[in-house]
Motif scaffolding. Sequence first.
Motif, PDB file in Angstrom:
ATOM      1  N   ALA A   1       0.907  -1.246   0.077  1.00 31.68           N
ATOM      2  CA  ALA A   1       0.101  -0.182   0.019  1.00 31.68           C
ATOM      3  C   ALA A   1       0.831   1.161  -0.063  1.00 31.68           C
ATOM      4  O   ALA A   1       0.595   2.172  -0.808  1.00 31.68           O
ATOM      5  CB  ALA A   1      -0.675   0.075   1.132  1.00 31.68           C
ATOM      6  N   LYS A   2       1.897   1.216   0.690  1.00 32.81           N
ATOM      7  CA  LYS A   2       2.857   2.267   0.843  1.00 32.81           C
ATOM      8  C   LYS A   2       3.682   2.622  -0.489  1.00 32.81           C
ATOM      9  O   LYS A   2       3.372   3.855  -1.123  1.00 32.81           O
ATOM     10  CB  LYS A   2       4.031   1.974   1.658  1.00 32.81           C
ATOM     11  N   PHE A   3       3.950   1.698  -1.162  1.00 33.90           N
ATOM     12  CA  PHE A   3       4.410   1.748  -2.487  1.00 33.90           C
ATOM     13  C   PHE A   3       3.596   2.285  -3.368  1.00 33.90           C
ATOM     14  O   PHE A   3       3.751   2.986  -4.277  1.00 33.90           O
ATOM     15  CB  PHE A   3       5.013   0.376  -3.092  1.00 33.90           C
ATOM     16  N   ASN A   4       2.330   1.984  -3.364  1.00 32.27           N
ATOM     17  CA  ASN A   4       1.259   2.298  -4.324  1.00 32.27           C
ATOM     18  C   ASN A   4       1.036   3.901  -4.054  1.00 32.27           C
ATOM     19  O   ASN A   4       0.830   4.517  -5.087  1.00 32.27           O
ATOM     20  CB  ASN A   4      -0.088   1.600  -4.169  1.00 32.27           C
ATOM     21  N   GLU A   5       1.006   4.287  -2.818  1.00 29.90           N
ATOM     22  CA  GLU A   5       0.927   5.758  -2.546  1.00 29.90           C
ATOM     23  C   GLU A   5       1.902   6.483  -3.114  1.00 29.90           C
ATOM     24  O   GLU A   5       1.761   7.577  -3.710  1.00 29.90           O
ATOM     25  CB  GLU A   5       1.039   5.696  -1.010  1.00 29.90           C
TER      26      GLU A   5
END
Length: 617
Positions: free
Chosen positions: A340-344
């Motif tokens: 999720a952090k990478f997608n953000e």
Amino acid sequence: MDLSDAVIVNSSRLKSVVWNDFDRVKKGDTCVAVCRHCKKKLSGSSTSGTSHLRNHLIRCQRRSNHGIPQYIAAREKKKERTLALANLNLDQEQRKDEMLSLANVRFEQEQHLKDELVNGGTGSFDQRRSQFDLARMIILHGYPLAMVEHFGFRVFVKNMQPLFELVTFSKAEADCIEIYMKEKQKVNEVLDKLPGKISLTAELWAAYGDVEYLCLTAHYIDESWLLKKMVLNFSLIDPSHTEDMRSDVIMTCLMDWDIDRKLFSMTFDSCSTNDNIVFRIRDRLSQNRFLYCNGQFFDVRCVANVINLMVQDALEALSDVTHKIRESIQHFKSTQAMQAKFNEVAEEVKVQSQKSLCLDNSLRWNSTYIMLEVALEYREAFSLLQENDPVYTMCPSDTEWERLIEWCQNSDQCISSLASKMRNKFEEYWERCSSGLAVAAILDPRFKMKLVEYYYPQIYGSSASERVDDVFHCVKELYNEHSICSPLASHDQGLSWQVDGSSPASRDRLMGFDKYLHETAHSEGMKSDLDKYLEEPLFPRNVDFNILNWWKVHTPRYPILSMMARNVLAVPMSKFTSEFAFNTGGRVLRRNWSSLSPHTVQALVCSQDWIRNELES
């Protein structure tokens, strides 16, 4: 007994259900029971009882056959039949007796039905045929021979067909080898009747235990102008064998199949060992004048192998950055929170890609290419995440990213030396195979000489004209040799003069004369197949074009040139089928066959290929 004036007694008064299958006939004081199925006559006297009648029904073949459909239908109505039997107005002892009789009849019918289904109506079980069916199944699907001794398999077979005598491992192996020998005879007959030449591919297979096998596969165009291939040999290779010994192994295979005089080309991997093997085989075949143009088109290198070698050079040079990207992707996908952090971060730097990051399969280099291609689209996200995540330390440097983006134009010494190394591999391949490729292009009626004339200036620049002339000379020389060797030559332009019963030496001395006849006939204005073909307009290009079908249709117009097309167009430019084109490793023999004797392995691999070809045809 003559029953012409006998009277049939009303059977409804008879209590036993056995009379449903008999007529009771009375003549004078004598009663006879006549089977309604086979018309056999038995005693019908009330003092004789009905046991002999029930026994007859059990043995009556006509009644069994007649009753099979009814029996099958009756099984679906078991409850109704049970209720009907329960309501019979019979005394207890008689009912037990008749139920036993019906059970015996039913068993007889069921056994007969089983025999019919198993044996296709022949009425007898064939043990030998079933053994061969089992062996063919093992071959076709690559099952382990040891399966015939597996407990579960033996229980299954016994329940399926109790009459089948279970075979041992050694017996199954012998049956497979017998099938191989029979199939090999069929292949021999096919090769003997081929209208054209044969091209071979040579491929090394690995087996468990650091063992290697050489697989020789024949490629040819059959009498219906269909491209065919079949495995001829699967031979164990001793690592201690010298190049001479390996070339001898191949020559032995060729002579075993009696195709040494039918060979047109062989396709090998690109390596120095194969260079020497090819030289030895070509030299031996050329000495016997078995090869066209003194073997000029004999040596073909696998284009998929060349590309793989070039890719390995690139992957080796990029190993550090590839490792970093693999580690990065594993880190990003390690937890849902990290994903999720990478997608953000990707959204923050406005990554436009719709593709998802994915790990590659190191054994398939096209998957590595896809991984790197997608990673490039997320480059900014990689870099920003490294700034904000102290745990993430595997981000490629700016220099490494640039090498991925513009390595072909990069002045970096590492990249330029890599490009030079890869280019040398391709140029070596091109120098060896370009003539054969050009001839194949010329034999495509959509291109002919025009394709060569268009591309060669782009490839060779100022020397293109000379190169085009060389190609045309190759085509003419190959056509001339087909013309001389063709049985149709005397019907074409009278170019071949043959002396019946002449010795091989005499024929060799006349080959030069045949060439002279061809050249003088051409100078006197007689057009050959090749001349007519090249002068006619190009065939329109369309998606449905089938070059082999075109040559099949135009064989009557170009009888000699079509022979040449049959041989050239059968040459495989790659030893791999499409599904193996991107593999970085070679083919591997299945584990359950690797432990078998080399003779058995060859029997299984070859006959599997032949049976599959037969099923596909």
